[in-house]
Design an enzyme around this catalytic site. Structure first.
Site, short mmCIF file in Angstrom:
data_model
loop_
_atom_site.label_atom_id
_atom_site.label_comp_id
_atom_site.label_asym_id
_atom_site.label_seq_id
_atom_site.Cartn_x
_atom_site.Cartn_y
_atom_site.Cartn_z
N GLY A 1 0.85 -1.20 0.00
CA GLY A 1 0.00 0.00 0.00
C GLY A 1 0.88 1.24 0.00
O GLY A 1 2.08 1.15 -0.25
N GLU B 1 3.68 -4.17 -23.84
CA GLU B 1 3.81 -4.58 -22.44
C GLU B 1 4.86 -5.68 -22.26
O GLU B 1 5.64 -5.65 -21.31
CB GLU B 1 2.44 -5.11 -22.02
CG GLU B 1 2.15 -5.19 -20.59
CD GLU B 1 0.68 -5.56 -20.35
OE1 GLU B 1 0.25 -5.48 -19.22
OE2 GLU B 1 -0.05 -5.95 -21.30
N HIS C 1 -4.07 11.52 -41.63
CA HIS C 1 -4.05 12.85 -40.99
C HIS C 1 -2.77 13.07 -40.19
O HIS C 1 -2.72 13.98 -39.36
CB HIS C 1 -5.28 13.02 -40.09
CG HIS C 1 -6.57 12.99 -40.86
ND1 HIS C 1 -6.92 13.95 -41.77
CD2 HIS C 1 -7.56 12.06 -40.89
CE1 HIS C 1 -8.10 13.65 -42.30
NE2 HIS C 1 -8.50 12.51 -41.79
N LYS D 1 1.14 -7.13 -11.45
CA LYS D 1 -0.29 -7.43 -11.50
C LYS D 1 -0.97 -6.64 -10.38
O LYS D 1 -0.38 -6.44 -9.33
CB LYS D 1 -0.45 -8.94 -11.27
CG LYS D 1 -1.80 -9.50 -11.65
CD LYS D 1 -1.87 -9.80 -13.11
CE LYS D 1 -3.15 -10.47 -13.54
NZ LYS D 1 -3.38 -10.29 -14.98
C1 F6R Z 1 -2.68 -5.37 -19.46
C2 F6R Z 1 -3.03 -5.36 -18.09
C3 F6R Z 1 -3.36 -4.05 -17.41
C4 F6R Z 1 -4.64 -4.25 -16.63
C5 F6R Z 1 -4.96 -2.99 -15.81
C6 F6R Z 1 -6.26 -3.16 -15.03
O1 F6R Z 1 -2.46 -6.64 -19.95
O2 F6R Z 1 -3.08 -6.40 -17.50
O3 F6R Z 1 -3.47 -2.99 -18.30
O4 F6R Z 1 -5.67 -4.53 -17.53
O5 F6R Z 1 -3.92 -2.73 -14.91
O6 F6R Z 1 -6.20 -4.23 -14.15
P1 F6R Z 1 -7.52 -4.82 -13.52
O7 F6R Z 1 -8.29 -5.47 -14.62
O8 F6R Z 1 -7.05 -5.81 -12.49
O9 F6R Z 1 -8.27 -3.69 -12.92
#
Ligand code: F6R
Length: 609
Positions: free
Chosen positions: A100, A490, A506, A604
């Site tokens: 956090g 990514e 454009h 993630k």
């Molecule tokens: C791309 C990716 C990120 C998530 C974004 C939202 O492959 O994984 O762009 O889509 O950080 O994450 P969530 O869906 O967990 O809110």
């Protein structure tokens, strides 16, 4: 972001903590550390790098049956050994791991420095260790509550203290914490992934709650202005297959998750399609037909790939229900003082259910009296708990940082929502049934796309060597192009830019050259002639082309590599056009030798603003 584990019981803590951290590494992977209570002191091992580097460097005798661990995604200070968690006070009496952001960390650091405390790291977390150590409260619970009372921001924390060797104290505010009950041992983690190998009997802490763990059980409390008051949280079994968290025969989680899409798609559709009335049943929306009819606008909010699939969802809503709809990046929404309308349905879309930008957007809407539903994958996550209703995505655990199967299920969730909104309006039963047949065919059609992996691998190798490339599409194809470019950059670290095909002339056409390939999304829809025309303009400037298209689309002599996907109902085409782009990105990254599941700089579940 960041992963937390904790253990107390009869076994050596360190190997269990390291195993748990390995399973949480997708949440942050720039440094890692563990602390155990050993004899009368705390031993800490931490370093920049991956969990395996930490494990390799761990002293042989790192005994102790109580411990905490952390894998980090840097927010305050660079990824180095000192900034890695756990953090301790100057005497090494207290060790803390934290997920956090402590918003008032700078003020607290100054205050501690004024009292003569020497802060070793640049982190916000370290202040917590000093505050707990400085507390004169009698119990560890009271010390932790007092320290947290000084903190503004979000946290999941776990605290060890040498004077209280029989316990771990943990607390949650905005960052998940789950307690796992084992046989004469207790676990805690920020994600089920780190628990399921040991136990599936778990308790999710709520925001504002803390817990004491001893080897034989746990007690929970609510932190309030007047101190702490006991709560009655119980552990319950979760229905989860521990193998869902393993990559199995696949070389990476991303590859596994791409391959799982047909099964995941079947799961999200199961029991929700009503052939008889040509509609869908989404009981979790908590909206009856009259309330659905009263909706005048749909506003979709998500981040990154969830935002792009939200754009696909908005198009589905407009096409099927003829209700104005749009998608916006949740990270921007809150900051423009949005007008919240009573007859707008707000939809938050998130795999993790933890993305703080999306969560804060939901809170802002609810604060202003708006109605929000969620399309969320992780059951019981913060967004799932905050919304007024929603659709669970049932994609199963998604571990790879790059989202694939959750995204596909988001699309299907939007299709079912749009269908239901359409069928309480003017969408005919025949059209409803046509879409249901289209949805039911999708799992098999996704399998067909996946069967073309070898060819996509060959094309990906060609694209991987280009330093920069375009992804283009129009209308339904544009969010597909955006998602394709997102996935590519990514994990391959190549510059990939999405554009509307119609906008190339454009400006960006100036960049087209033999070194800059274009991946073009060209479904056989009402725009096909114009799209093919634009591709000829690219080819005339020497730009190499990969065209993702349908079998019967005539390219009129265009020199290009074609990737053919099966035709769906035209409204559902975007998802079948998206799947090959996942494999293009995957194989380009593999060819370049990148860590597919843990791309640099990312993590993630983005729990920081
Ligand atoms: C791309 C990716 C990120 C998530 C974004 C939202 O492959 O994984 O762009 O889509 O950080 O994450 P969530 O869906 O967990 O809110």
């Amino acid at each position: 972001m960041c992963g937390i584990v904790g253990y107390l019981g009869t076994q050596r803590a360190a190997p269990l903590l390291l195993e748990g951290l390995g399973r949480l590494e997708h949440r942050g992977y720039d440094s890692a550390g563990v602390a155990v209570l050993a004899g009368t002191g705390i031993r800490v091992a931490k370093r920049a790098g991956r969990v395996r580097d930490l494990a390799d460097g761990l002293p042989r005798r790192f005994a102790g049956k109580v411990g905490i661990g952390h894998t980090r995604w840097a927010t305050h200070g660079p990824a180095n050994d000192v900034n890695a968690h756990p953090h301790t006070d100057a005497k090494g009496l207290v060790a803390v791991v934290h997920n956090g952001i402590i918003d008032n960390a700078a003020a607290l650091r100054d205050e501690l420095a004024d009292t003569g405390v020497d802060l070793a790291s640049d982190t916000d977390t370290e202040v917590l260790a000093h505050l707990v150590a400085a507390s004169e409260a009698e119990t560890l619970e009271a010390k932790v509550a007092e320290a947290l009372g000084r903190v503004e921001g979000t946290y999941g924390v776990a605290v060890l203290h040498v004077d209280f060797p029989d316990r771990l104290v943990v607390a949650r505010n905005g960052s998940p914490l789950i307690i796992g009950v084992g046989d004469k041992e207790m676990h805690v983690a920020s994600d089920l992934a780190a628990l399921v190998r040991y136990t599936t009997t778990v308790a999710h802490l709520d925001d504002g709650e803390m817990a004491t763990l001893t080897p034989t059980g746990f007690t929970t409390y609510r932190i309030g202005a007047g101190g702490i008051a006991a709560t009655d949280r119980r552990a319950a079994p979760v229905d989860i297959d521990p193998e869902a968290y393993d990559a199995g025969e696949h070389a990476s989680y991303m590859h596994k998750e791409i391959a799982e899409q047909p099964a995941a798609a079947e799961r999200v559709l199961r029991g929700r399609l009503d052939e008889r009335f040509g509609t869908s049943h989404l009981g979790g929306l908590n909206l009856d037909a009259r309330e659905l009819r009263a909706i005048r606008r749909v506003k979709i909010l998500g981040c990154g790939s969830a935002y792009y699939v939200g754009q696909m969802g908005a198009m589905l809503v407009e096409e099927l229900a003829r209700v104005p709809a749009d998608a916006e990046a949740a990270s921007e929404f809150r900051y423009r003082n949005p007008i919240i309308e009573p007859d707008t349905l707000y939809v938050a879309v998130s795999q993790s259910g933890e993305t703080v930008d999306t969560l804060l957007a939901v809170q802002e809407i609810r604060r202003k009296g708006g109605r929000v539903i969620g399309l969320v994958n992780v059951v019981g996550s913060a967004i799932a708990r905050e919304v007024d209703g929603g659709i669970y995505l049932h994609a199963g655990p998604e571990v790879a940082v790059a989202s694939t199967k959750a995204l596909t299920n988001m699309f299907l969730g939007f299709a079912m929502l749009a269908l239901q909104l359409g069928r309480v309006r003017d969408l005919s039963i025949a059209d409803g049934r046509r879409l249901i047949a289209g949805l039911e065919a999708l799992p098999r059609q996704i399998e067909e796309v996946l069967a073309g992996e070898e060819r996509l691998e060959a094309l990906a190798r060609k694209l991987a060597d280009a330093p920069s490339l375009f992804f283009v599409g129009r209308v339904r194809g544009f969010p597909v192009a955006r998602e394709g470019a997102q996935k590519f950059k990514e994990i391959s670290y190549r510059h990939a830019e999405a554009y509307q095909t119609s906008e190339l002339k454009h400006g960006p056409l100036a960049l087209i050259s033999p070194d800059v390939p274009t991946v073009a999304i060209v479904p056989g829809d009402e725009l096909v002639e114009r799209n093919v025309g634009a591709l000829h303009e690219i080819a005339a400037r020497g730009g190499p082309l990969v065209v993702v298209t349908h079998e019967d689309v005539a390219m009129r002599g265009l020199e290009c590599d074609r990737v053919v996907v099966p035709r769906s109902e035209r409204e559902l085409d975007p998802i079948l056009l998206t799947v090959p782009l996942q494999l293009l990105a995957y194989h380009a990254a593999l060819h370049l030798g990148h860590d597919i599941d843990k791309p640099r700089n990312l993590a993630k579940s983005v729990t920081v603003e």
